[in-house]
Scaffold this motif. Structure first.
Motif, mmCIF file in Angstrom:
data_model
loop_
_atom_site.group_PDB
_atom_site.id
_atom_site.type_symbol
_atom_site.label_atom_id
_atom_site.label_comp_id
_atom_site.label_asym_id
_atom_site.label_seq_id
_atom_site.Cartn_x
_atom_site.Cartn_y
_atom_site.Cartn_z
ATOM 1 N N ALA A 174 5.208 2.620 8.546
ATOM 2 C CA ALA A 174 6.300 1.654 8.673
ATOM 3 C C ALA A 174 6.120 0.524 7.662
ATOM 4 O O ALA A 174 7.084 0.052 7.055
ATOM 5 N N PHE A 224 8.713 -0.396 0.478
ATOM 6 C CA PHE A 224 9.592 0.421 -0.358
ATOM 7 C C PHE A 224 11.001 -0.167 -0.393
ATOM 8 O O PHE A 224 11.602 -0.317 -1.457
ATOM 9 N N MET A 265 4.631 0.776 4.744
ATOM 10 C CA MET A 265 5.000 1.282 3.423
ATOM 11 C C MET A 265 6.520 1.344 3.286
ATOM 12 O O MET A 265 7.067 1.006 2.235
ATOM 13 N N ASN A 266 7.207 1.787 4.341
ATOM 14 C CA ASN A 266 8.666 1.834 4.292
ATOM 15 C C ASN A 266 9.236 0.450 3.995
ATOM 16 O O ASN A 266 10.130 0.295 3.158
ATOM 17 N N ARG A 267 8.696 -0.568 4.682
ATOM 18 C CA ARG A 267 9.170 -1.944 4.429
ATOM 19 C C ARG A 267 8.939 -2.330 2.972
ATOM 20 O O ARG A 267 9.814 -2.894 2.321
#
Ligand code: HEM
Ligand code: SF4
Ligand code: FES
Lengths: 246, 220
Positions: free
Chosen positions: A235, A241, A237-239
């Protein structure tokens, strides 16, 4: 202990490969799984048979070399360990054990149980670094205060040993846990901010190019990870990204 | 730049999550209207008539919804195919149940059942409705909806199929709803709250739909 082993043998990347059955006795419960394979290999060498190739190096759970999918689980039936830390006492006398290589399109089999995990290296090269000021006016690290929580998170992420168990175990062969650990390790720290944007974009791009699957948050990776890397890093890393894209 | 998000694996996953959450919002609205049929024929007829004849609902929201549904399941199947290919040759022994729930590993199956149900549901309600309004152009009758509804649930077979389908929807949501927040990037101190909320939602909304179906089956 007496065991029935069913082990994947494959000449090289271009051949088909298949299982070979072996029976082995005089295994003691104190042996590690790799030592058990050593015993088997010694026998094969004495019989003039090509020994079974498998990856190993440190044999103490820190290098991430050893792999193996044992009875349907990455690194075998125990939690929070690598295969070199798996002991034969986890099995019973007379057990049948299926040993396969880590399977993923992005981890081609080199020989027998050895797979090529250089896709991970290429992901790491694409962004898993920080720039360091070496001009002579380098700051002492302790002069940059960092929240305890951030330091802990960064350190936890940094314990990833790049073994690939997360990919091997994920039903989608997704590398998100590995990549997210490598991204988080830097993104929690001020030193990681300089390349923050390019890092996450380039690493995700490389991950996709290597052909790993898409994460569906099943959570299998964090259960099998020998270092207990948390799925929360995904999560994070998603943020990172989304932030880099917007 | 923004569009290029969706070329990446994370971006595709984000679309999956956003379309899923959009469907959850729709599901909530659908439930709130349907539940009125249990206690008031008038309110149910009023709301159904409004939804069925308001031009914004009919010609803006309805196409968006249909697009959303189709997008969600096409993307779901597409990602499933990509993910299977990423494994290559599969394992001979794979103990998937040892480290991940059945629900999370079988989203394509629970989603597939919901898709089959949607075909039945369209055939039951949407096709006759479109036929009534736009093909045969029958006279506007604001009081017909309740009668049509209870007529459908007279059949115990249909009531059973609906009930079973909603169990699969519950399974789908039990993983999907909370998972979509992780995809969006929320997995922090609020996540416990989200997890509880999505868990309760995923059980009670489908259960509510089942209740409505069985209620009308037994009462009429
Ligand atoms: C039409 C049939 C459907 C199919 C084939 C389908 C398929 C899928 C698939 C394959 C996933 C991804 C699984 C994963 O990420 O683990 C998914 C996720 C999801 N679905 Fe569906 N689905 C359908 C209907 C629905 C409906 C009706 C709803 C809501 C009412 C819904 C809500 C969600 C949510 C919230 C997610 C989570 C997205 C995420 O994990 O990030 N789906 N669906
Ligand atoms: S995240 Fe865990 S399982 Fe994946 S490579 Fe790193 S240490 Fe291995
Ligand atoms: S051999 Fe180094 S971790 Fe197992």
């Amino acid at each position: 202990m007496k065991l029935k082993l069913k082990i994947w043998r494959q000449e090289n990347v271009d051949t088909k490969g298949g299982f070979t059955n072996y029976e082995i006795d005089d295994i003691t419960p104190d042996m590690s799984f790799l030592e058990m394979l050593d015993v088997l290999n010694q026998r094969l060498i004495n019989e003039n048979i090509d020994p079974i190739s498998f990856d190993h190096d440190c044999r103490e759970g820190i290098c991430g070399s050893c792999s193996l999918f044992i009875n349907g689980r990455a690194h075998g039936p125990d939690k929070g360990i690598t295969t070199c830390q798996l002991h034969m006492r986890k099995f019973k006398d007379g057990d049948s054990i299926v040993v396969e290589p880590f399977r993923a399109k992005s981890f081609p089999i080199i020989k027998d149980l050895v797979v090529d995990r250089s896709a991970f290296d290429r992901i790491q090269h694409s962004g898993g670094y920080i720039s360091i000021n070496t001009s002579g006016n380098t700051q002492d690290a302790n002069t940059t205060p960092i929240r305890k929580e951030d330091a802990d998170n960064a350190f936890d992420a940094a314990t990833c040993i790049g073994c690939g168990a997360c990919v091997a175990t994920c039903k989608n062969a997704s590398a998100m846990l590995y990549v997210s650990a490598k991204v988080s390790q830097f993104s929690y720290l001020p030193q990681g901010q300089v390349e923050a944007k390019e890092r996450v974009l380039n690493m995700v791009k490389q991950m996709d190019e290597e052909g790993f699957g898409n994460c569906t948050n099943t959570g299998a990776c964090e259960v099998e990870c020998p270092k207990g890397i948390s799925i929360k890093n995904i999560a994070k890393m998603n943020r990172e990204f989304y932030k880099a894209k917007i | 730049m923004l569009i290029s998000i969706f070329k990446s694996s994370i971006g595709k996953k984000l679309l999956m999550a956003l379309s899923g959450i959009f469907l959850v919002v729709f599901l909530t609205q659908h439930f709130l209207i349907n539940i009125t049929s249990v206690f008031s024929e008038e309110i149910f007829n009023f709301l159904s008539h409004f939804m069925g004849n308001n031009p914004i609902v009919q010609f803006v929201l309805q196409p968006i919804l249909i697009f959303g549904v189709i997008f969600h399941f096409v993307m779901g199947f597409y990602l499933e195919i990509i993910n299977r290919k990423s494994r290559g040759r599969g394992y001979t022994r794979y103990a998937g149940g040892q480290n991940a729930s059945w629900i999370s590993r079988n989203m394509i199956f629970s989603g597939g059942v919901v898709l089959l149900f949607l075909f039945l549901h369209f055939y039951d309600f949407w096709v006759p409705e479109m036929n009534y309004k736009y093909v045969e152009v029958l006279p506007i009758d604001p009081d017909r909806y309740y009668e049509e509804l209870i007529h459908k649930f007279e059949s115990p077979v249909r009531t059973s199929i609906y009930s079973v389908s909603f169990i699969f929807l519950a399974l789908h949501l039990l993983h999907g709803f909370s998972s979509s927040f992780k995809t969006i990037g929320v997995n922090s101190k609020y996540y416990k709250l989200i997890k509880s909320f999505t868990f309760i939602f995923s059980i009670f909304i489908p259960l509510g739909f089942i209740f409505i179906a069985i209620f009308h089956n037994l009462m009429h």
